[in-house]
Design an enzyme around this catalytic site. Sequence first.
Site, PDB file in Angstrom:
ATOM      1  N   GLY A   1       0.820  -1.217   0.000  1.00  0.00           N
ATOM      2  CA  GLY A   1       0.000   0.000   0.000  1.00  0.00           C
ATOM      3  C   GLY A   1       0.848   1.259   0.000  1.00  0.00           C
TER       4      GLY A   1
ATOM      5  N   GLU B   1      -0.333  -6.937  -7.397  1.00  0.00           N
ATOM      6  CA  GLU B   1       0.918  -6.177  -7.426  1.00  0.00           C
ATOM      7  C   GLU B   1       2.103  -7.132  -7.624  1.00  0.00           C
ATOM      8  OE1 GLU B   1       1.497  -2.886  -7.632  1.00  0.00           O
ATOM      9  OE2 GLU B   1       3.424  -3.822  -8.033  1.00  0.00           O
TER      10      GLU B   1
ATOM     11  N   ALA C   1       8.793  -6.264  -6.300  1.00  0.00           N
ATOM     12  CA  ALA C   1       9.622  -7.045  -5.384  1.00  0.00           C
ATOM     13  C   ALA C   1      10.232  -6.058  -4.395  1.00  0.00           C
ATOM     14  CB  ALA C   1      10.716  -7.792  -6.145  1.00  0.00           C
TER      15      ALA C   1
ATOM     16  N   LYS D   1      -1.540 -13.983 -10.507  1.00  0.00           N
ATOM     17  CA  LYS D   1      -0.632 -13.539  -9.446  1.00  0.00           C
ATOM     18  C   LYS D   1      -0.048 -14.745  -8.705  1.00  0.00           C
ATOM     19  CE  LYS D   1       1.562 -11.353  -6.381  1.00  0.00           C
ATOM     20  NZ  LYS D   1       2.798 -10.635  -6.622  1.00  0.00           N
TER      21      LYS D   1
ATOM     22  N   ALA E   1      21.510 -19.333  -6.826  1.00  0.00           N
ATOM     23  CA  ALA E   1      21.366 -20.285  -5.716  1.00  0.00           C
ATOM     24  C   ALA E   1      21.550 -19.543  -4.396  1.00  0.00           C
ATOM     25  CB  ALA E   1      22.405 -21.384  -5.841  1.00  0.00           C
TER      26      ALA E   1
ATOM     27  N   VAL F   1      20.634 -19.653   0.239  1.00  0.00           N
ATOM     28  CA  VAL F   1      20.304 -20.424   1.441  1.00  0.00           C
ATOM     29  C   VAL F   1      18.798 -20.709   1.508  1.00  0.00           C
ATOM     30  CG1 VAL F   1      20.266 -18.254   2.770  1.00  0.00           C
ATOM     31  CG2 VAL F   1      20.597 -20.393   3.981  1.00  0.00           C
TER      32      VAL F   1
ATOM     33  N   CYS G   1       5.806 -13.523   0.605  1.00  0.00           N
ATOM     34  CA  CYS G   1       4.894 -13.944  -0.465  1.00  0.00           C
ATOM     35  C   CYS G   1       5.062 -15.376  -0.970  1.00  0.00           C
ATOM     36  CB  CYS G   1       5.047 -13.001  -1.649  1.00  0.00           C
ATOM     37  SG  CYS G   1       4.518 -11.333  -1.243  1.00  0.00           S
ATOM     38  N   PHE G   2       6.281 -15.755  -1.337  1.00  0.00           N
ATOM     39  CA  PHE G   2       6.439 -17.008  -2.079  1.00  0.00           C
ATOM     40  C   PHE G   2       5.805 -18.198  -1.343  1.00  0.00           C
ATOM     41  CE2 PHE G   2      10.382 -15.863  -4.870  1.00  0.00           C
ATOM     42  CZ  PHE G   2       9.564 -15.085  -5.659  1.00  0.00           C
TER      43      PHE G   2
ATOM     44  N   PHE H   1      15.276 -10.702   4.439  1.00  0.00           N
ATOM     45  CA  PHE H   1      15.130 -11.849   3.537  1.00  0.00           C
ATOM     46  C   PHE H   1      15.825 -11.631   2.195  1.00  0.00           C
ATOM     47  CE2 PHE H   1      12.019 -11.012   0.137  1.00  0.00           C
ATOM     48  CZ  PHE H   1      11.434  -9.825   0.546  1.00  0.00           C
TER      49      PHE H   1
ATOM     50  N   ARG I   1      24.907 -16.892   0.142  1.00  0.00           N
ATOM     51  CA  ARG I   1      24.385 -16.042  -0.933  1.00  0.00           C
ATOM     52  C   ARG I   1      25.271 -15.983  -2.160  1.00  0.00           C
ATOM     53  NH1 ARG I   1      19.098 -14.483  -0.766  1.00  0.00           N
ATOM     54  NH2 ARG I   1      18.452 -14.328   1.381  1.00  0.00           N
TER      55      ARG I   1
HETATM   56  N1  NAD Z   1       5.177  -7.355   0.337  1.00  0.00           N
HETATM   57  C1  NAD Z   1       5.241  -7.480  -0.972  1.00  0.00           C
HETATM   58  O1  NAD Z   1       6.292  -7.330  -1.577  1.00  0.00           O
HETATM   59  C2  NAD Z   1       4.008  -7.791  -1.767  1.00  0.00           C
HETATM   60  C3  NAD Z   1       4.068  -7.694  -3.165  1.00  0.00           C
HETATM   61  C4  NAD Z   1       2.919  -7.983  -3.906  1.00  0.00           C
HETATM   62  C5  NAD Z   1       1.755  -8.341  -3.256  1.00  0.00           C
HETATM   63  N2  NAD Z   1       1.712  -8.420  -1.903  1.00  0.00           N
HETATM   64  C6  NAD Z   1       0.432  -8.727  -1.270  1.00  0.00           C
HETATM   65  O2  NAD Z   1      -0.125  -7.477  -0.812  1.00  0.00           O
HETATM   66  C7  NAD Z   1      -0.835  -7.657   0.408  1.00  0.00           C
HETATM   67  C8  NAD Z   1      -0.278  -6.745   1.476  1.00  0.00           C
HETATM   68  O3  NAD Z   1       1.062  -7.117   1.736  1.00  0.00           O
HETATM   69  P1  NAD Z   1       2.021  -6.199   2.598  1.00  0.00           P
HETATM   70  O4  NAD Z   1       3.362  -6.814   2.512  1.00  0.00           O
HETATM   71  O5  NAD Z   1       1.841  -4.783   2.206  1.00  0.00           O
HETATM   72  O6  NAD Z   1       1.390  -6.417   4.057  1.00  0.00           O
HETATM   73  P2  NAD Z   1       1.667  -5.562   5.368  1.00  0.00           P
HETATM   74  O7  NAD Z   1       1.403  -6.460   6.514  1.00  0.00           O
HETATM   75  O8  NAD Z   1       2.988  -4.864   5.265  1.00  0.00           O
HETATM   76  O9  NAD Z   1       0.550  -4.408   5.347  1.00  0.00           O
HETATM   77  C9  NAD Z   1      -0.812  -4.641   5.491  1.00  0.00           C
HETATM   78  C10 NAD Z   1      -1.398  -3.520   6.337  1.00  0.00           C
HETATM   79  O10 NAD Z   1      -2.819  -3.640   6.337  1.00  0.00           O
HETATM   80  C11 NAD Z   1      -3.297  -3.178   7.588  1.00  0.00           C
HETATM   81  N3  NAD Z   1      -4.668  -3.646   7.802  1.00  0.00           N
HETATM   82  C12 NAD Z   1      -5.109  -4.912   7.985  1.00  0.00           C
HETATM   83  N4  NAD Z   1      -6.444  -4.928   8.116  1.00  0.00           N
HETATM   84  C13 NAD Z   1      -6.873  -3.654   8.014  1.00  0.00           C
HETATM   85  C14 NAD Z   1      -8.159  -3.041   8.052  1.00  0.00           C
HETATM   86  N5  NAD Z   1      -9.269  -3.769   8.205  1.00  0.00           N
HETATM   87  N6  NAD Z   1      -8.219  -1.703   7.921  1.00  0.00           N
HETATM   88  C15 NAD Z   1      -7.101  -0.957   7.765  1.00  0.00           C
HETATM   89  N7  NAD Z   1      -5.867  -1.494   7.704  1.00  0.00           N
HETATM   90  C16 NAD Z   1      -5.753  -2.828   7.832  1.00  0.00           C
HETATM   91  C17 NAD Z   1      -2.298  -3.723   8.573  1.00  0.00           C
HETATM   92  O11 NAD Z   1      -2.332  -2.997   9.800  1.00  0.00           O
HETATM   93  C18 NAD Z   1      -0.972  -3.542   7.805  1.00  0.00           C
HETATM   94  O12 NAD Z   1      -0.312  -2.335   8.141  1.00  0.00           O
HETATM   95  C19 NAD Z   1      -0.742  -9.154   0.717  1.00  0.00           C
HETATM   96  O13 NAD Z   1      -1.870  -9.800   0.179  1.00  0.00           O
HETATM   97  C20 NAD Z   1       0.494  -9.580  -0.041  1.00  0.00           C
HETATM   98  O14 NAD Z   1       0.445 -10.933  -0.394  1.00  0.00           O
HETATM   99  C21 NAD Z   1       2.807  -8.146  -1.148  1.00  0.00           C
HETATM  100  O1  UPG Z   2      17.619 -15.925  -8.015  1.00  0.00           O
HETATM  101  C1  UPG Z   2      17.088 -15.717  -6.913  1.00  0.00           C
HETATM  102  C2  UPG Z   2      16.063 -14.771  -6.712  1.00  0.00           C
HETATM  103  C3  UPG Z   2      15.511 -14.610  -5.465  1.00  0.00           C
HETATM  104  N1  UPG Z   2      15.970 -15.345  -4.422  1.00  0.00           N
HETATM  105  C4  UPG Z   2      15.359 -15.165  -3.097  1.00  0.00           C
HETATM  106  O2  UPG Z   2      13.953 -15.255  -3.229  1.00  0.00           O
HETATM  107  C5  UPG Z   2      13.315 -14.446  -2.253  1.00  0.00           C
HETATM  108  C6  UPG Z   2      12.305 -13.529  -2.912  1.00  0.00           C
HETATM  109  O3  UPG Z   2      12.975 -12.548  -3.680  1.00  0.00           O
HETATM  110  P1  UPG Z   2      12.211 -11.530  -4.627  1.00  0.00           P
HETATM  111  O4  UPG Z   2      11.258 -12.264  -5.460  1.00  0.00           O
HETATM  112  O5  UPG Z   2      13.219 -10.724  -5.311  1.00  0.00           O
HETATM  113  O6  UPG Z   2      11.471 -10.570  -3.564  1.00  0.00           O
HETATM  114  P2  UPG Z   2       9.936 -10.461  -3.096  1.00  0.00           P
HETATM  115  O7  UPG Z   2       9.780  -9.105  -2.539  1.00  0.00           O
HETATM  116  O8  UPG Z   2       9.566 -11.628  -2.259  1.00  0.00           O
HETATM  117  O9  UPG Z   2       9.081 -10.484  -4.464  1.00  0.00           O
HETATM  118  C7  UPG Z   2       8.345 -11.624  -4.890  1.00  0.00           C
HETATM  119  O10 UPG Z   2       7.097 -11.668  -4.248  1.00  0.00           O
HETATM  120  C8  UPG Z   2       6.295 -10.479  -4.447  1.00  0.00           C
HETATM  121  C9  UPG Z   2       5.081 -10.623  -3.576  1.00  0.00           C
HETATM  122  O11 UPG Z   2       4.058 -11.338  -4.164  1.00  0.00           O
HETATM  123  C10 UPG Z   2       5.985 -10.343  -5.932  1.00  0.00           C
HETATM  124  O12 UPG Z   2       5.204  -9.176  -6.127  1.00  0.00           O
HETATM  125  C11 UPG Z   2       7.293 -10.249  -6.710  1.00  0.00           C
HETATM  126  O13 UPG Z   2       7.008 -10.180  -8.105  1.00  0.00           O
HETATM  127  C12 UPG Z   2       8.139 -11.478  -6.402  1.00  0.00           C
HETATM  128  O14 UPG Z   2       9.400 -11.369  -7.042  1.00  0.00           O
HETATM  129  C13 UPG Z   2      14.430 -13.692  -1.530  1.00  0.00           C
HETATM  130  O15 UPG Z   2      14.729 -14.344  -0.315  1.00  0.00           O
HETATM  131  C14 UPG Z   2      15.591 -13.798  -2.488  1.00  0.00           C
HETATM  132  O16 UPG Z   2      16.834 -13.719  -1.852  1.00  0.00           O
HETATM  133  C15 UPG Z   2      16.969 -16.272  -4.595  1.00  0.00           C
HETATM  134  O17 UPG Z   2      17.388 -16.939  -3.660  1.00  0.00           O
HETATM  135  N2  UPG Z   2      17.508 -16.431  -5.848  1.00  0.00           N
END
Ligand code: NAD
Ligand code: UPG
Length: 464
Positions: free
Chosen positions: A15, A162, A165, A222, A270, A272, A278-279, A340, A444
């Site tokens: 967000g 979304e 990364a 997604k 490659a 650890v 997410c993954f 991470f 790493r």
């Molecule tokens: N972190 C990423 O890189 C990433 C990337 C793509 C998609 N996503 C997805 O996006 C979503 C959010 O991930 P994030 O990493 O931002 O999570 P996050 O935990 O960092 O943030 C979520 C926020 O939502 C708030 N929240 C929860 N319920 C609420 C409510 N009812 N009203 C108001 N606020 C509320 C929480 O307090 C928290 O601050 C997840 O579904 C995740 O899978 C995450």
């Molecule tokens: O060749 C690689 C690439 C990644 N990683 C590891 O994989 C994890 C995830 O890395 P990365 O995907 O770069 O970061 P995230 O923020 O988790 O992003 C993933 O997860 C998000 C949440 O859904 C998606 O939006 C992104 O597209 C997707 O890349 C990390 O621990 C990295 O160190 C490896 O070990 N080897």
Amino acid sequence: MKIKNICCIGAGYVGGPTMAVIAQKCPKVNVTVVDINENRIAQWNDPDVEKIPIYEPGLSEIVKEARGRNLFFSTDVESAIDKADMIFISVNTPTKTYGIGKGMAADLKWIELCARQIASVAKNDKIVVEKSTLPVRTAAALKDILDNTGNGVRFQILSNPEFLAEGTAVDDLKNPDRVLIGGDIDTTEGKEAMDALVSIYASWVPRENILTTNVWSSELSKLTANAFLAQRVSSINAMSELCEKTGADVEEVARAVGMDSRVGPKFLKASVGFGGSCFQKDILNLVYIAKSFGLEEVADYWEQVIKMNNHQKRRFAANMVRKMYNTVSGKKIAILGWAFKKDTNDTRESAAIYVTDYLLNEQAEVVVYDPKVTEEQIFSDLNYLGTRSDEENRRMVTVVNSPMEACQDSHAIAVLTEWDEFKELDWKEIYKNMLKPAFLFDGRRLLDRKTKEEIGFEFYAIGN
Ligand SMILES: NC(=O)c1ccc[n+]([C@@H]2O[C@H](COP(=O)([O-])OP(=O)(O)OC[C@H]3O[C@@H](n4cnc5c(N)ncnc54)[C@H](O)[C@@H]3O)[C@@H](O)[C@H]2O)c1
Ligand SMILES: O=c1ccn([C@@H]2O[C@H](COP(=O)(O)OP(=O)(O)O[C@H]3O[C@H](CO)[C@@H](O)[C@H](O)[C@H]3O)[C@@H](O)[C@H]2O)c(=O)[nH]1
């Protein structure tokens, strides 16, 4: 339909950065990011932009530019919903820890709460956008709640997953490979809602990179994208173990394989083990969905990606113990890196947590250094595992502010996050201050073997 006011529920890793970039690129649209976590909102509003709650390269500059102009952070969820034409739901969707689907399914309770709140507050038609990662067909549940508990106003539901990364969020948002928008393509209202969201992104994303699909394809894409990405990491990690047994070098193998244009060179590093919020969660969710349709083979296929990842984390830690004469009891081990991946302060599912837990079970004394992760976060991560009490964790683990201090008088070092600064450390000085033989485990593939061995380290790297 022209969007003037956007509300985003959830001021987290998605967000916050996503809305900051929308506000920067669409200065005429008012963007309000709301959250129930008062502390988080206070941090987003901190006059010192360096204190915003999420560390991402380039993010504080954007917040500085847009905050107070057309970007606002607030705890007043209802007022922001009321004013908005378009509402993004960007709340957390973690793996369920209770009940049906425990340990696998996504917990949608926060999503449902958002839907009920939107329905109760909305006094005019609104577009609701799923930004969170959700199981396929969640839009149907959202629609059900909105239509049945609302005030008779009409809602259009879009899926706009979304793909950013962490660590590269700003760049990914500014130059996305694609933006995906799913909606009700069979109705005029559905198409208008999709067009409204397309026009937001079209302010900076080339139109050909904005894909529109039906809502189920978007939701499922997604989960599929994350499953494919994680599968690549598990695939190369599987080969890393075979490399260690055969004298092949996983980096050379990855390069040779990745030069085939059908495979491609990215995401073949490659490590650890993959971490991040997410993954694992999204693959478990996919496995759960497949099982719920009775698709056992599909479920087993994807579950293997997680099994391989757990194995990689465990075998890295087990190898450390084995190399150190089968005991690390009472030995000081420095952990360099807790996040991470580099360039983020996020530690969710970080491999460092599991490797440290393993070493603590073997009675090691662990000293941790990470440039962006706080001491409180590190203890919170360890305590969350529930392996031992907070008091025990605090007795066995020390968190320090410098890598040199972490390595001082240690038996071994494990590099668990690929922070650039670890490459530039004074490794000769570190070696001098360690107990001998001085073990260096590179999880790493960050460090150069030759120079480290010349210094005198007993050097072990994943996949070589
Ligand atoms: N972190 C990423 O890189 C990433 C990337 C793509 C998609 N996503 C997805 O996006 C979503 C959010 O991930 P994030 O990493 O931002 O999570 P996050 O935990 O960092 O943030 C979520 C926020 O939502 C708030 N929240 C929860 N319920 C609420 C409510 N009812 N009203 C108001 N606020 C509320 C929480 O307090 C928290 O601050 C997840 O579904 C995740 O899978 C995450
Ligand atoms: O060749 C690689 C690439 C990644 N990683 C590891 O994989 C994890 C995830 O890395 P990365 O995907 O770069 O970061 P995230 O923020 O988790 O992003 C993933 O997860 C998000 C949440 O859904 C998606 O939006 C992104 O597209 C997707 O890349 C990390 O621990 C990295 O160190 C490896 O070990 N080897």
